[in-house]
Scaffold this motif. Structure first.
Motif, mmCIF file in Angstrom:
data_model
loop_
_atom_site.group_PDB
_atom_site.id
_atom_site.type_symbol
_atom_site.label_atom_id
_atom_site.label_comp_id
_atom_site.label_asym_id
_atom_site.label_seq_id
_atom_site.Cartn_x
_atom_site.Cartn_y
_atom_site.Cartn_z
ATOM 1 N N UNK A 13 32.693 31.859 26.760
ATOM 2 C CA UNK A 13 33.112 32.953 27.015
ATOM 3 C C UNK A 13 33.207 32.962 28.582
ATOM 4 N N UNK A 14 32.369 32.519 29.265
ATOM 5 C CA UNK A 14 32.382 32.692 30.692
ATOM 6 C C UNK A 14 33.540 31.807 31.125
ATOM 7 N N UNK A 15 34.015 30.929 30.532
ATOM 8 C CA UNK A 15 35.383 30.040 30.844
ATOM 9 C C UNK A 15 36.507 30.689 30.848
ATOM 10 N N UNK A 16 36.351 31.569 29.867
ATOM 11 C CA UNK A 16 37.590 32.476 29.562
ATOM 12 C C UNK A 16 37.549 33.861 30.388
ATOM 13 N N UNK A 17 36.412 34.293 30.655
ATOM 14 C CA UNK A 17 36.197 35.543 31.234
ATOM 15 C C UNK A 17 35.209 35.564 32.344
ATOM 16 N N UNK A 18 35.452 35.167 33.519
ATOM 17 C CA UNK A 18 34.313 34.951 34.469
ATOM 18 C C UNK A 18 33.592 36.119 34.699
ATOM 19 N N UNK A 19 33.729 37.057 34.418
ATOM 20 C CA UNK A 19 32.714 38.604 34.715
ATOM 21 C C UNK A 19 32.026 38.653 33.416
ATOM 22 N N UNK A 20 32.272 38.032 32.201
ATOM 23 C CA UNK A 20 31.892 38.552 30.965
ATOM 24 C C UNK A 20 30.254 38.501 31.129
ATOM 25 N N UNK A 21 29.476 37.771 31.594
ATOM 26 C CA UNK A 21 28.019 37.801 31.658
ATOM 27 C C UNK A 21 27.668 38.817 32.514
ATOM 28 N N UNK A 22 28.552 39.073 33.561
ATOM 29 C CA UNK A 22 27.754 39.942 34.622
ATOM 30 C C UNK A 22 27.978 41.511 33.866
ATOM 31 N N UNK A 23 28.502 41.531 32.933
ATOM 32 C CA UNK A 23 28.443 42.847 32.237
ATOM 33 C C UNK A 23 27.534 43.082 31.398
#
Length: 72
Positions: A13-23
């Motif tokens: 998920x992080x590879x596809x959307x770098x800010x995904x985990x920041x949310x």
């Protein structure tokens, strides 16, 4: 067992959307805790030594460039 699958899923998920985990601070903290385990570090190091291996969608040059930069 579930930690391994969750880590794999969150990493992709992080590879596809770098800010995904920041949310999600809770998911980010979980991902960091699991990633800090010696066995996970060893597995990631072994994976890094195998440049031709990766998730099937990495066959797409566009996805690999987005995840790894222009060094592909």
């Amino acid at each position: 067992m579930a930690d391994g699958y969750a880590f794999y899923t969150l990493r992709n998920l992080r590879r596809l959307d770098e800010q995904a985990l920041d949310r999600s601070p809770a998911l980010k903290a979980y991902f960091e805790r699991v990633g800090a385990r010696p066995a996970v570090k060893a597995a990631l190091a072994a994976e890094a030594r195998s440049p031709n291996r990766g998730p099937p969608y990495w066959k797409s040059t566009v996805v690999r460039r987005k995840a790894l930069g222009d060094a592909v």
